[in-house]
Design an enzyme around this catalytic site. Structure first.
Site, PDB file in Angstrom:
ATOM      1  N   ASP A  24      -2.072  -7.273  13.722  1.00  0.00           N
ATOM      2  CA  ASP A  24      -0.912  -8.179  13.682  1.00  0.00           C
ATOM      3  C   ASP A  24      -0.285  -8.239  12.296  1.00  0.00           C
ATOM      4  O   ASP A  24       0.301  -9.262  11.920  1.00  0.00           O
ATOM      5  CB  ASP A  24      -1.351  -9.581  14.104  1.00  0.00           C
ATOM      6  N   ARG A  33       0.285  -1.115   3.839  1.00  0.00           N
ATOM      7  CA  ARG A  33      -0.717  -0.183   4.393  1.00  0.00           C
ATOM      8  C   ARG A  33      -0.120   1.231   4.507  1.00  0.00           C
ATOM      9  O   ARG A  33      -0.774   2.210   4.207  1.00  0.00           O
ATOM     10  CB  ARG A  33      -1.186  -0.653   5.772  1.00  0.00           C
ATOM     11  N   GLU A 178      -7.861 -19.780  12.289  1.00  0.00           N
ATOM     12  CA  GLU A 178      -8.314 -18.948  11.162  1.00  0.00           C
ATOM     13  C   GLU A 178      -8.093 -19.641   9.820  1.00  0.00           C
ATOM     14  O   GLU A 178      -7.021 -19.548   9.232  1.00  0.00           O
ATOM     15  CB  GLU A 178      -7.570 -17.595  11.158  1.00  0.00           C
ATOM     16  N   LYS A 220     -11.972 -18.125  13.595  1.00  0.00           N
ATOM     17  CA  LYS A 220     -11.953 -16.886  12.804  1.00  0.00           C
ATOM     18  C   LYS A 220     -12.137 -17.227  11.329  1.00  0.00           C
ATOM     19  O   LYS A 220     -11.166 -17.455  10.602  1.00  0.00           O
ATOM     20  CB  LYS A 220     -10.625 -16.150  13.032  1.00  0.00           C
ATOM     21  N   GLY A 264     -10.924  -7.885   3.143  1.00  0.00           N
ATOM     22  CA  GLY A 264     -10.962  -7.020   1.967  1.00  0.00           C
ATOM     23  C   GLY A 264     -12.333  -6.402   1.727  1.00  0.00           C
ATOM     24  O   GLY A 264     -12.531  -5.642   0.781  1.00  0.00           O
TER      25      GLY A 264
HETATM   26  P1  13P Z   1      -8.689  -8.534   7.799  1.00  0.00           P
HETATM   27  O1  13P Z   1      -9.899  -8.250   8.649  1.00  0.00           O
HETATM   28  O2  13P Z   1      -8.072  -7.313   7.190  1.00  0.00           O
HETATM   29  O3  13P Z   1      -8.952  -9.641   6.814  1.00  0.00           O
HETATM   30  O4  13P Z   1      -7.544  -9.043   8.767  1.00  0.00           O
HETATM   31  C1  13P Z   1      -7.852  -9.963   9.729  1.00  0.00           C
HETATM   32  C2  13P Z   1      -6.701 -10.857   9.943  1.00  0.00           C
HETATM   33  O5  13P Z   1      -6.186 -10.939  11.039  1.00  0.00           O
HETATM   34  C3  13P Z   1      -6.238 -11.670   8.822  1.00  0.00           C
HETATM   35  O6  13P Z   1      -5.375 -12.673   9.277  1.00  0.00           O
END
Ligand code: 13P
Length: 339
Positions: A24, A33, A178, A220, A264
């Site tokens: 996402d 990226r 999250e 998350k 990371g």
């Molecule tokens: P990463 O696993 O690269 O941290 O990304 C997960 C994500 O959805 C961050 O919001």
């Protein structure tokens, strides 16, 4: 809200061996990226890259859900099959990132708060209509040496996460909540544990106050880990123990699953840490992954924007998913990454 339905979606996402592919990235993030592999971030390149991910053979054994960005939710395969339809037909549940990014919190220098609540009810209704069954909202908590995050910064983020989660459940979407404590910085693992504990305590208090049903959501979180610039990096077992200790204190057993972000960490570290936690025995919730970079880094490196590399890129994704599937059972070994 139909809690039975929400529960069944949440449980399906973290079914045995399975986790989430976070694909996402917002347009500025996917550009970063792509820059790293010298690929231009055009709408077609973004579409093709996501198509490579979503059509990889075999990933449905390990991927219960995929988080999409708004643009991707509306895109299709070359044959014209909308991505949410494609994913659903493979038994993978489509989800959508609904936050609009972290901005400076007014009058609180150093703290950030995530935006995106205005108009969210209407956007959720549209996303559901487009096929999304779950959503994601990311709060960003930065640690510095002294007094960041502030207690108020933590509260503001917890409040926004809870308002988002309540709107999701009202709309029949499973919220992935999250709160990410960043691993940037020079702090030790001990400070990460203290801040993560404060954040989780605040988040669950707000979720409860907002009447969010814990059975119909997923958490998350970050792992409890030393900052990247810290001189003492904790070992794999230490990270696993600190993370589970912290989560067991603050995450209600009613939550069906924890899906960690990778934040990371290298792909190998993220798999190894997940494995170590699952090797410590059964927990009140499923202990799984929702990795972005830790699943996609090997795919981007294999693809490099070349059509002739598409199949190799898909194999790299399948391999990473398979290893994380093993880590879901505590059966991964680092040697598997060097075999
Ligand atoms: P990463 O696993 O690269 O941290 O990304 C997960 C994500 O959805 C961050 O919001």
């Amino acid at each position: 809200m139909n809690i039975v339905e929400l529960k069944s979606v949440a449980n399906a996402i973290v079914a045995k061996q399975k986790g989430v592919l976070a694909a996402d990235e917002s347009n500025p993030t996917i550009k970063k990226r792509f820059d790293s592999i010298q690929v231009e971030s055009t709408e077609e390149n973004r579409r093709r890259y996501r198509e490579i991910l979503f059509t990889a053979d075999g990933i449905e054994q390990y991927v219960g859900g995929v988080i999409l960005f708004d643009e991707t939710l509306r895109q299709s395969t070359r044959e014209g099959v909308p991505f949410p339809t494609l994913l659903s037909s493979r038994g993978i549940i489509p989800g959508i990132k609904v936050d609009q990014g972290a901005k400076a919190l007014a009058l609180c220098p150093g703290d950030k708060v995530t935006e995106g609540l205005d108009g969210l009810r209407e956007r959720l209704a549209e996303f559901r209509q487009l096929g999304a069954q779950f959503a994601k909202w990311r709060a960003v908590i930065e640690i510095d040496e002294r007094d960041i995050p502030s207690q108020f910064g933590i509260r503001a983020n917890a409040h926004a996460l809870a308002r988002y989660a309540a709107l999701c459940q009202e709309a029949g979407l499973v919220p992935i909540v999250e709160p990410e404590v960043l691993m940037d910085g020079a702090h030790g693992i001990e400070r990460c544990e203290v801040v993560t504990a404060q954040v989780l305590e605040a988040v669950f208090a707000e979720l409860d106050a907002h009447r969010v049903q814990f059975e119909g959501m997923l958490l998350k979180p970050n792992m409890v880990i030393a900052g990247k610039k810290c001189a003492r990096q904790a070992g794999v077992q230490e990270v696993a123990e600190a993370t589970l200790r912290c989560l067991r204190r603050y995450v209600p057993a009613a939550v069906p699953g924890i899906v960690f972000l990778s934040g990371g960490q290298s792909a190998e570290d993220a798999t190894d840490h997940l494995n170590a936690m699952n090797a410590m025995g059964t927990q009140p919730w499923q202990v799984s992954f929702s990795y972005g970079r830790a699943l996609q880094a090997p795919v981007l490196a294999a693809w490099r924007g070349q059509e002739s590399n598409a199949a190799t890129a898909q194999q790299a994704l399948l391999r990473r998913c398979e290893l994380n599937g093993l880590a879901r059972d505590g059966k991964y070994d680092r040697a598997m990454d060097h075999g």
